[in-house]
Write a protein that holds these residues in place. Structure first.
Motif, PDB file in Angstrom:
ATOM      1  N   ASP A  65       0.841  -1.178   0.000  1.00 38.10           N
ATOM      2  CA  ASP A  65       0.000   0.000   0.000  1.00 38.10           C
ATOM      3  C   ASP A  65       0.885   1.239   0.000  1.00 38.10           C
ATOM      4  O   ASP A  65       0.548   2.248  -0.615  1.00 38.10           O
ATOM      5  CB  ASP A  65      -0.890   0.001   1.233  1.00 38.10           C
ATOM      6  CG  ASP A  65      -2.330  -0.289   0.878  1.00 38.10           C
ATOM      7  OD1 ASP A  65      -3.134  -0.436   1.784  1.00 38.10           O
ATOM      8  OD2 ASP A  65      -2.640  -0.357  -0.332  1.00 38.10           O
ATOM      9  N   ASP A 110      -4.687   6.819  -0.799  1.00 40.71           N
ATOM     10  CA  ASP A 110      -5.972   6.159  -0.614  1.00 40.71           C
ATOM     11  C   ASP A 110      -7.096   7.141  -0.874  1.00 40.71           C
ATOM     12  O   ASP A 110      -7.069   8.267  -0.385  1.00 40.71           O
ATOM     13  CB  ASP A 110      -6.116   5.620   0.824  1.00 40.71           C
ATOM     14  CG  ASP A 110      -5.837   4.134   0.895  1.00 40.71           C
ATOM     15  OD1 ASP A 110      -6.295   3.385   0.011  1.00 40.71           O
ATOM     16  OD2 ASP A 110      -5.154   3.710   1.833  1.00 40.71           O
ATOM     17  N   GLY A 140      -5.994   6.620   7.774  1.00 38.78           N
ATOM     18  CA  GLY A 140      -5.767   5.553   6.792  1.00 38.78           C
ATOM     19  C   GLY A 140      -4.421   5.694   6.117  1.00 38.78           C
ATOM     20  O   GLY A 140      -3.687   4.711   5.940  1.00 38.78           O
ATOM     21  N   ASP A 187      -0.979   3.453   6.376  1.00 37.46           N
ATOM     22  CA  ASP A 187      -0.330   2.794   5.244  1.00 37.46           C
ATOM     23  C   ASP A 187       1.170   3.091   5.239  1.00 37.46           C
ATOM     24  O   ASP A 187       1.979   2.228   4.897  1.00 37.46           O
ATOM     25  CB  ASP A 187      -0.970   3.244   3.924  1.00 37.46           C
ATOM     26  CG  ASP A 187      -2.247   2.468   3.645  1.00 37.46           C
ATOM     27  OD1 ASP A 187      -2.444   1.393   4.239  1.00 37.46           O
ATOM     28  OD2 ASP A 187      -3.049   2.939   2.824  1.00 37.46           O
ATOM     29  N   ASP A 191      -2.320  -3.223   7.679  1.00 38.75           N
ATOM     30  CA  ASP A 191      -3.577  -2.821   8.325  1.00 38.75           C
ATOM     31  C   ASP A 191      -4.747  -3.497   7.619  1.00 38.75           C
ATOM     32  O   ASP A 191      -4.944  -3.311   6.424  1.00 38.75           O
ATOM     33  CB  ASP A 191      -3.734  -1.298   8.351  1.00 38.75           C
ATOM     34  CG  ASP A 191      -3.612  -0.641   6.984  1.00 38.75           C
ATOM     35  OD1 ASP A 191      -3.046  -1.265   6.065  1.00 38.75           O
ATOM     36  OD2 ASP A 191      -4.087   0.497   6.847  1.00 38.75           O
ATOM     37  N   THR A 215      -7.801  -3.341   6.468  1.00 40.09           N
ATOM     38  CA  THR A 215      -8.900  -2.403   6.235  1.00 40.09           C
ATOM     39  C   THR A 215      -9.994  -3.069   5.388  1.00 40.09           C
ATOM     40  O   THR A 215     -10.531  -4.098   5.796  1.00 40.09           O
ATOM     41  CB  THR A 215      -8.356  -1.101   5.594  1.00 40.09           C
ATOM     42  OG1 THR A 215      -7.583  -1.430   4.446  1.00 40.09           O
ATOM     43  CG2 THR A 215      -7.447  -0.363   6.570  1.00 40.09           C
TER      44      THR A 215
HETATM   45 MG    MG Z   1      -5.234   2.110   3.072  1.00 41.59          MG
END
Ligand code: MG
Ligand code: SF4
Ligand code: SF4
Ligand code: MG
Ligand code: MG
Ligand code: MG
Ligand code: MG
Ligand code: MG
Ligand code: MG
Ligand code: MG
Ligand code: MG
Ligand code: MG
Lengths: 380, 90, 342, 342, 380, 90
Positions: C45, D61, D82, D86, D225, D227
């Motif tokens: 990511d 993101d 978020g 990342d 993570d 998500t």
């Molecule tokens: Mg993310």
């Protein structure tokens, strides 16, 4: 671009400027009203001011159909879109104009009304054809120039049987407005005397010809020059007006001979006469109620008349308080005389139509000349 | 007011429509408001409709008058007659 | 990396954004296929980049253009060029881009593929990779085909210090080429405003030209790409930030004849119309000719011109000598640019 | 920086995205007011950052959440968390964020203000600035209130090398706390699924906890993570990338009772439900207790647990010992997560 | 969670597993059909397989209302949304199920149809109240458990006069389906003989009681245990079935006594009887046409019957070729016997309903046990 | 099939609606399909409707039988009689 670039030539501008400087009598003032916002726009966008002597002054008239539409009519248009749920088609010019409570069509659209910008009545007809289940109303505004396209659209809708199309007609006429400025004493008794001549609307005259302005010379002894909209056209017309004044002539001259004739476009005139009829009177922002100054759709075409198809409610419409648009539209004040100019009122937060229409005097002063204007305001 | 612009007619279509070139830009417009439009005509275009023909000769005359602005007294009067205008009072 | 050609006959649905395998496949079949590079292939990511030492620059832009495909480009190439240019305008050498997609339910896979391919092409031509990305799908009626947000990171070379604080009266204002192409290309494809004539967007990456400019004249005061709001917005923003004035010459500002005609037709001022492959450069007067020569050596700067200069005042105002020799203020665009009849 | 409070009584219209003064004012009144920091105040489209030396990480993101406001956060704080997470998952120390907004015509200014305020708060709490931003407005019906794309740049400390290639059989799988809170908090506010009970999103920034983890055990193999797609997507992605298997113990995976109940009610598997403040850490078995202790010292990792281990095979499969002692495969979520009745 | 967590206890599971291991006769096989997808789901999600000896086998029955709905009915639902422009409300379960040409409601929605997921008929009524100008159709699917909520919605719509609400009724009945499996020889002559007993539907019996299953014991000599849906319920029920078999008993036993009685919920049964009537026959995917196996809305409530309100076109509906769902739903094949399983057919690209419904056998094998399944397929 | 879950009735409302707690989650449901629901009852909740009451005593009995699964032969028979079922043929 042919018939455009040639009329923006700097060398010719210098020649005309020199001729004007020679012709203008330094011992007197020349106050010419340009009826049309188109002229206002050209004067400011090209800085024509800077090429004429200080004693040649432009007085801006009410010739902007956006500016003179009273809040009530705009509120009605918003009601059509919001309460009657129609698709309201409008030229881009109207979208930002504030109605009562400074609410515009653009705000109504952001709030969910189905308001679409069109470039032509041809597009409005296309929208009606593509949405047979919806009512499509075209917000008709404009002077004699813009009226024939509305008439053509109604004729076309009838011929094709487009049953969901109608026009909310706000078309207005130029000669009665000019007459009103000169004739009605309560508007401003000194005004008529002050004006030394008129730059006549050129694109209006493409349709109606120059003849309808002859009364100005004949009855009110005001020189008129039908003037093209390019900056050199304006300058040449100014020169022609100065010469009339200097020579004591009072004529309707035609500077814009490449398009305008005395009779105009008879075919367009006939079509307009078939579809529309005179309203006994119409409310103009600034001028108040002006007799015989606007058009309504004839009873034969009532099916295409949004005012007949949709019940419009009574409203407490109000222009913005302390906006000087009315006086500016009559030519008796200038934007600098409005204390809101450049403060509360700017093109992003317009308090009046003169600030939002590109043809409005306030917008022109703001966009092209606010340095000088703000300086003058500070000095006063 | 009334933004309008000269356009060259390049093609005629059914339904009183025409193709025009606006300084190199092709556009479909209505010529329903004019009689006997021909390819090669310049017309004044406003909100999608041709409102009037543009006269090449008059344009040339106007430009010529501008170029001689200083000497123009006589010609103004002449021009007014030619076009059948200037029916002023005075 | 040669993957088999995927099936592109369907359309996007909500499952493509659900975080599961359908999304993984979409990313592999479309985005990885077109954008594959060693950074993206880290499969993270967040992606590591070796920046070496030095100052870095970051930027971001959301691209929401309609129509998605237009003469001279599409939202994909535009998203790459726009962000590369924003880095270049800081004098930075672009290192990497990121790309986040918001896709509307029902959007055709083939169109998405075409857009991703165009991004890949633009990245390869620019020599700058998309280092990481993200994909979201929104319900029909809650998007507009696809939105792409690209961000970029670059390194600012030693000695380069670009910004409005560096503006001084007397500096020259240069423009890399004719204005208004992009905005008019887009408008010409909007419903009801169509032209038959193709006006191509100027969308292009300017970082190579900027690298040469910065190498030739490290002391450039300001670089700026006059995108949304056009040249008038860019110059007003700079004049306002610097507390200085500007004086332009209308006749020196290049505008293509077709663009000028379209502006006449729609009642627009070319100064307010968006560009996507142009830059404004402000520099000392003595560097102007050097920089014009550097620009003109690049296809993107072929028609570069000196259009005016910085003045002491009026502070925050951009003034212009008009075509006929008068004076006017050049204002910001008010609100959205709307075609008009008056 | 104290600006006067702006008028927030209106709503967004197209002019706010037109590139003119209305947009400049919007940015000043809302974004700059809440997000002001020296980097953003450079006033550039691209912002310079001093990265020192070392490797940098970038991430992006797009956030498209509905509803925009939910228990435990909103799209603004979420967009910050978020992207910080990342970066943290790459072992990176976040340097800066960028934020691009796509706003729907008609969106209330007050809501936008609230979101920007929340972003500002999240940034200050995290100690990481928004370095640059972008704003676009789309027509009503072409957006969904507001979308925010955040990108981030960070520096990866020397010696840290995190990625699926580092996975080895026998490594321990750690989870920083109970799963499913975010996804259920969001669902609980969707029309027709409302709960009376408030389940709060776990949305939180994890970079400080990660910094401590990386300091304690620089050799961490993977951080991720879980998500969208939940824990199952994260673990399947890792197992697939590494060509290894995983074995979990269902009873070791923390799930809050209310979240478990909501999942029962809606027919969802908590393993598939999104989290926004949790991480999965995979490390050598001997480091597991050290890392659990570090995590538990942070409020975000208070309930950290060891939930399984990496296995040689079956390659790409995540298996789990169920509550009653049986075995099952833990699959990716298929498509979008839909409540069900069967 | 009370009444849930206790029934997933690992220690109790071990106790039950030990008892099953002791009870099961290694010399024979036990083939038990779990009629319900709910049982299938519990068995796989909790790995009940791993806690029973290999000779205790689960045969998956047709008890998934999503799986057994034939493509034609789904195509009809899509037609309602697309051609008739209704707001089609559906439980989430149906959205991904492929109809003819693998087109699902989700795809129709992506293509612009107004399809809304609801959790309850209460929500569908709310949508109808909120959209008085639109037709709102609820896609009613489900067995006896889910039928009373549809009946309640129709009763409520009538009481309130919600005129824009109707139900596209696909409610089906469990006892005729079980009878069909045992009775109709062309389905599979060996099937009836092979089955040693049934895990009976528990939530169906919460409404209809256990009595309607007594015919299974009485007429077909098959042991039945009405079994709860938690994993321990399933294990205990298996133990009870094994003991019946071992002891030669043939009874309807009730393991799920905390909810199920012999008579069920009379009030719900009465409401269903008031609103619905038997269809003479109904097409089940897998079983073909099954007499008296489904419900239609009574003529008294025709106003709420989408089949009566909207003209549905004739269609060439087709199930996906070479999908083995039909045989799997009859219990005569397993997912591994379908050559598409795990290849062309996965939950992301389901070829049949058994792969898309969480209760479908193929989905269960894929999601929870595909390792073993793919290994078996490779071995064969 | 038929995802259903035990819910504790916490409040009764007009229109045969009730508030319930599903393992700590508050939810509004319909109790139109049941007579005489009282606060404190556990009901089986399916697609927003209570389908049947849940018997605490029976749940306890079931768990007890599971715990003694090895010794249960006799009790199975007893249970069958108690609930009036087991009307099998054989
Ligand atoms: Mg993310
Ligand atoms: S400046 Fe604004 S308020 Fe004043 S007259 Fe002009 S439009 Fe009206
Ligand atoms: S695996 Fe797919 S195609 Fe095969 S039987 Fe199952 S649902 Fe049908
Ligand atoms: Mg990312
Ligand atoms: Mg940019
Ligand atoms: Mg992402
Ligand atoms: Mg859309
Ligand atoms: Mg830029
Ligand atoms: Mg930027
Ligand atoms: Mg930007
Ligand atoms: Mg929307
Ligand atoms: Mg992540």
């Amino acid at each position: 671009m042919k018939y455009v670039d040639e009329f923006r030539d700097r060398d010719l501008a210098r020649t005309l400027a020199a001729a004007i400087a020679v012709a203008a009598d330094p011992a007197r003032d020349y106050n010419f009203m340009e009826f049309c916002g188109g002229h206002t726009h050209a004067i400011f966008r090209y800085g024509v001011h800077d090429l004429v002597p200080a004693n040649v002054r432009f007085v801006h008239g009410p010739g902007c159909p956006v500016c003179i539409l009273p809040a009530r009519r705009l509120d009605d248009a918003i009601e059509l879109a919001e309460r009657h749920g129609v698709i309201l088609c409008s030229y881009g010019d109207m979208l930002r104009v504030p109605g009562t409570g400074r609410r515009s069509l653009l705000k109504a659209k952001a709030d969910g009304a189905d308001i679409r910008m069109v470039y032509s009545t041809l597009d409005a007809l296309d929208i009606a054809r593509a949405n047979p289940g919806r009512e499509v109303v075209f917000l008709g505004i404009g002077f004699e120039t813009t009226t024939p396209p509305s008439a053509a659209a109604i004729a076309q809708a009838q011929a094709e049987g487009i049953a969901n199309f109608s026009v909310f007609c706000n078309h207005v006429l130029t000669p009665p407005a000019i007459r009103h400025i000169l004739e009605v004493p309560e508007i401003d008794p000194a005004q008529a005397a002050r004006l030394d001549g008129f730059l006549g609307p050129s694109h209006v005259s493409a349709v109606i010809g120059s003849r309808p302005y002859e009364f100005l010379a004949a009855r009110y002894a005001k020189p008129v020059v039908i003037a093209g909209f390019e900056p050199l056209d304006v300058m040449q017309s100014v020169l022609m007006l100065i010469r009339q004044v200097n020579e004591g002539r009072v004529e309707v001259e035609n500077q814009y001979t490449r398009v305008v004739t005395r009779d105009g476009n008879r075919k367009a005139q006939d079509l307009v006469a078939r579809i529309f009829e005179l309203r006994p009177s119409f409310e103009w922002r600034g001028l108040g109620s002006v007799p015989d100054s606007a058009l309504a759709i004839r009873a034969d075409y009532a099916a295409f008349d949004a005012e007949k198809r949709f019940a419009l409610s009574e409203k407490q419409s109000r222009e913005t308080k302390s906006c000087e648009c009315p006086a500016i539209l009559r030519g008796v004040k200038k934007p600098k005389d409005c204390k809101l100019f450049g403060k509360a009122c700017t093109p992003e937060t317009p308090m009046g139509a003169c600030m939002v229409s590109s043809e409005g005097a306030c917008a022109a002063y703001w966009t092209y000349r606010r340095l000088e204007t703000l300086a003058e305001m500070a000095a006063e | 007011m009334c933004l309008a612009i000269p356009a060259l007619v390049t093609e005629l279509h059914d339904g009183a429509m025409a193709s025009v070139s606006v300084g190199g830009i092709a556009k479909q417009i209505s010529v329903a408001l004019l009689d006997a439009v021909a390819v090669g005509d310049y017309v004044l275009l406003h909100v999608g409709y041709a409102l009037h023909r543009v006269s090449e000769e008059e344009a040339r005359r106007t430009l010529a008058m501008m170029a001689e602005a200083g000497l123009l007294q006589a010609e103004v009067a002449e021009m007014a007659q030619t076009t059948g205008l200037a029916g002023g009072a005075s | 990396m040669t993957l088999p050609a995927p099936d592109l006959s369907g359309s996007i649905d909500m499952s493509h954004g659900g975080g599961g395998r359908a999304m993984a496949r979409l990313i592999r079949d479309i985005f990885l296929r077109h954008l594959a590079n060693p950074l993206l292939d880290q499969g993270h990511d967040a992606t590591r980049i070796d920046a070496g030492s030095g100052r870095i620059a970051v930027t971001t832009d959301a691209h929401v253009i309609s129509p998605l495909f237009f003469p001279g480009g599409d939202i994909g190439s535009l998203a790459v060029h726009g962000t590369l240019n924003d880095l270049a305008m800081a004098g930075a050498r672009p290192l990497a881009l990121t790309a986040a997609f918001i896709i509307e339910e029902g959007f055709p896979l083939a169109d998405l593929d075409r857009i991703a391919a165009s991004m890949g092409r633009a990245c390869r031509e620019a020599g700058v990779p998309v280092a990481t990305g993200d994909t979201k799908v929104v319900e029909r009626g809650k998007g507009d085909g696809v939105f792409i947000t690209t961000s970029g990171v670059g390194v600012v070379p030693e000695g380069v210090d670009i910004g409005p604080r560096r503006l001084r009266a007397g500096q020259a204002i240069l423009l890399s080429g004719p204005i208004g192409d992009h905005g008019i290309a887009i408008l010409s494809k909007r419903q009801g405003l169509e032209f038959g004539t193709e006006i191509r967007s100027d969308s292009a990456a300017l970082h190579r030209m900027v690298a040469d400019m910065v190498a030739a004249v490290p002391g450039i005061a300001v670089l700026r790409d006059p995108t949304r709001g056009g040249l008038s917005a860019t110059l007003n923003e700079l004049a306002g930030a610097a507390g200085l004035g500007m004086q332009l010459d209308e006749r020196a500002i290049p505008v293509r004849p077709e663009v000028a005609s379209a502006c006449e037709l729609l009642g627009l001022d070319p100064l307010n119309v968006a560009n996507e492959g142009k830059l404004v450069c402000i520099c000392e007067g003595e560097d102007a000719e050097t920089l014009l020569a550097v620009m003109r050596a690049h296809v993107e700067g072929r028609d570069a011109a000196r259009i005016g200069h910085v003045t002491v005042g009026p502070a925050g105002f951009v003034c212009m000598t008009t075509a006929i020799g008068g004076q006017r203020v050049v204002d910001w665009l008010s609100g959205e640019q709307l075609p008009r009849i008056c």
